[in-house]
Design a protein around this motif. Structure first.
Motif, PDB file in Angstrom:
ATOM      1  N   CYS A  44       0.855  -1.193   0.000  1.00  0.00           N
ATOM      2  CA  CYS A  44       0.000   0.000   0.000  1.00  0.00           C
ATOM      3  C   CYS A  44       0.888   1.239   0.000  1.00  0.00           C
ATOM      4  O   CYS A  44       2.001   1.219   0.510  1.00  0.00           O
ATOM      5  N   PHE A  45       0.399   2.269  -0.638  1.00  0.00           N
ATOM      6  CA  PHE A  45       1.096   3.560  -0.638  1.00  0.00           C
ATOM      7  C   PHE A  45       0.684   4.357   0.592  1.00  0.00           C
ATOM      8  O   PHE A  45      -0.492   4.355   0.971  1.00  0.00           O
ATOM      9  N   ASN A  47       1.905   7.704   0.689  1.00  0.00           N
ATOM     10  CA  ASN A  47       1.758   8.979  -0.022  1.00  0.00           C
ATOM     11  C   ASN A  47       2.266   8.745  -1.445  1.00  0.00           C
ATOM     12  O   ASN A  47       2.440   7.602  -1.841  1.00  0.00           O
ATOM     13  N   ASP A  48       2.515   9.792  -2.197  1.00  0.00           N
ATOM     14  CA  ASP A  48       2.927   9.622  -3.588  1.00  0.00           C
ATOM     15  C   ASP A  48       4.301   8.974  -3.745  1.00  0.00           C
ATOM     16  O   ASP A  48       4.613   8.448  -4.815  1.00  0.00           O
ATOM     17  N   ALA A  49       5.124   8.992  -2.710  1.00  0.00           N
ATOM     18  CA  ALA A  49       6.492   8.479  -2.827  1.00  0.00           C
ATOM     19  C   ALA A  49       6.799   7.273  -1.939  1.00  0.00           C
ATOM     20  O   ALA A  49       7.654   6.472  -2.282  1.00  0.00           O
ATOM     21  N   LEU A  50       6.123   7.137  -0.805  1.00  0.00           N
ATOM     22  CA  LEU A  50       6.418   6.057   0.129  1.00  0.00           C
ATOM     23  C   LEU A  50       5.382   4.946   0.040  1.00  0.00           C
ATOM     24  O   LEU A  50       4.182   5.219  -0.057  1.00  0.00           O
ATOM     25  N   PHE A  51       5.863   3.703   0.100  1.00  0.00           N
ATOM     26  CA  PHE A  51       4.941   2.580   0.138  1.00  0.00           C
ATOM     27  C   PHE A  51       5.459   1.510   1.093  1.00  0.00           C
ATOM     28  O   PHE A  51       6.628   1.503   1.474  1.00  0.00           O
ATOM     29  N   VAL A  52       4.558   0.614   1.497  1.00  0.00           N
ATOM     30  CA  VAL A  52       4.855  -0.418   2.481  1.00  0.00           C
ATOM     31  C   VAL A  52       4.534  -1.781   1.880  1.00  0.00           C
ATOM     32  O   VAL A  52       3.513  -1.944   1.208  1.00  0.00           O
ATOM     33  N   THR A  53       5.409  -2.770   2.118  1.00  0.00           N
ATOM     34  CA  THR A  53       5.145  -4.136   1.694  1.00  0.00           C
ATOM     35  C   THR A  53       5.189  -5.059   2.908  1.00  0.00           C
ATOM     36  O   THR A  53       5.875  -4.782   3.898  1.00  0.00           O
ATOM     37  N   VAL A  54       4.426  -6.167   2.817  1.00  0.00           N
ATOM     38  CA  VAL A  54       4.411  -7.180   3.876  1.00  0.00           C
ATOM     39  C   VAL A  54       4.585  -8.551   3.250  1.00  0.00           C
ATOM     40  O   VAL A  54       4.284  -8.752   2.078  1.00  0.00           O
ATOM     41  N   SER A  55       5.047  -9.500   4.065  1.00  0.00           N
ATOM     42  CA  SER A  55       5.497 -10.767   3.496  1.00  0.00           C
ATOM     43  C   SER A  55       5.262 -11.961   4.415  1.00  0.00           C
ATOM     44  O   SER A  55       4.999 -11.813   5.616  1.00  0.00           O
ATOM     45  N   ARG A  56       5.411 -13.117   3.817  1.00  0.00           N
ATOM     46  CA  ARG A  56       5.361 -14.375   4.556  1.00  0.00           C
ATOM     47  C   ARG A  56       6.507 -14.460   5.570  1.00  0.00           C
ATOM     48  O   ARG A  56       6.448 -15.223   6.534  1.00  0.00           O
ATOM     49  N   SER A  89      -3.406   6.676   7.179  1.00  0.00           N
ATOM     50  CA  SER A  89      -3.158   8.083   6.850  1.00  0.00           C
ATOM     51  C   SER A  89      -1.830   8.144   6.106  1.00  0.00           C
ATOM     52  O   SER A  89      -1.225   7.112   5.843  1.00  0.00           O
ATOM     53  N   THR A  90      -1.356   9.349   5.812  1.00  0.00           N
ATOM     54  CA  THR A  90      -0.105   9.480   5.062  1.00  0.00           C
ATOM     55  C   THR A  90       1.118   9.030   5.855  1.00  0.00           C
ATOM     56  O   THR A  90       2.195   8.893   5.287  1.00  0.00           O
ATOM     57  N   ASP A  91       0.962   8.802   7.151  1.00  0.00           N
ATOM     58  CA  ASP A  91       2.109   8.345   7.939  1.00  0.00           C
ATOM     59  C   ASP A  91       1.794   7.159   8.846  1.00  0.00           C
ATOM     60  O   ASP A  91       2.545   6.856   9.765  1.00  0.00           O
TER      61      ASP A  91
END
Length: 103
Positions: A44-45, A47-56, A89-91
């Motif tokens: 998920c993003f 904001n326009d530049a930062l995104f988060v990933t999750v994993s097994r 939210s954005t943060d």
């Protein structure tokens, strides 16, 4: 998943990679990013530049679209594999795991 401004697209994969694309040209931005040691399930993003990933691998990784190494990494964020991430939210964001635990 598209960035909020619709200029970038992030794809996650079973091969542990994260890829960022220019949503207008379709070209990959940089090389595939490797920050997880197992299947990457969700993105998920913030904001326009930062995104988060999750994993097994039970980790949460924060990335910037324009840089290769992760900005931050949380190891063992859950007791089992993390299947989803949602922007609040954005943060801030929440994650959910295989057993339905939300953090």
């Amino acid at each position: 998943v598209f960035s909020p401004d619709s200029t970038r697209l992030v794809s996650v994969s079973y091969d542990k990679s994260v890829e960022v694309f220019d949503a207008i040209t379709g070209e990959m931005i940089g090389e595939p990013r490797i920050g997880h040691s197992a299947v990457v399930y969700s993105v998920c993003f913030l904001n326009d530049a930062l995104f988060v990933t999750v994993s097994r691998d039970k980790s949460v990784v924060v990335w910037h679209c324009d840089s290769q190494p992760p900005i931050a990494r949380i190891e063992d964020a859950h007791n089992t594999y993390i299947t989803s991430v949602l922007r609040i939210s954005t943060d801030s964001f929440v994650t959910g795991d295989y057993f339905g635990i939300v953090k």
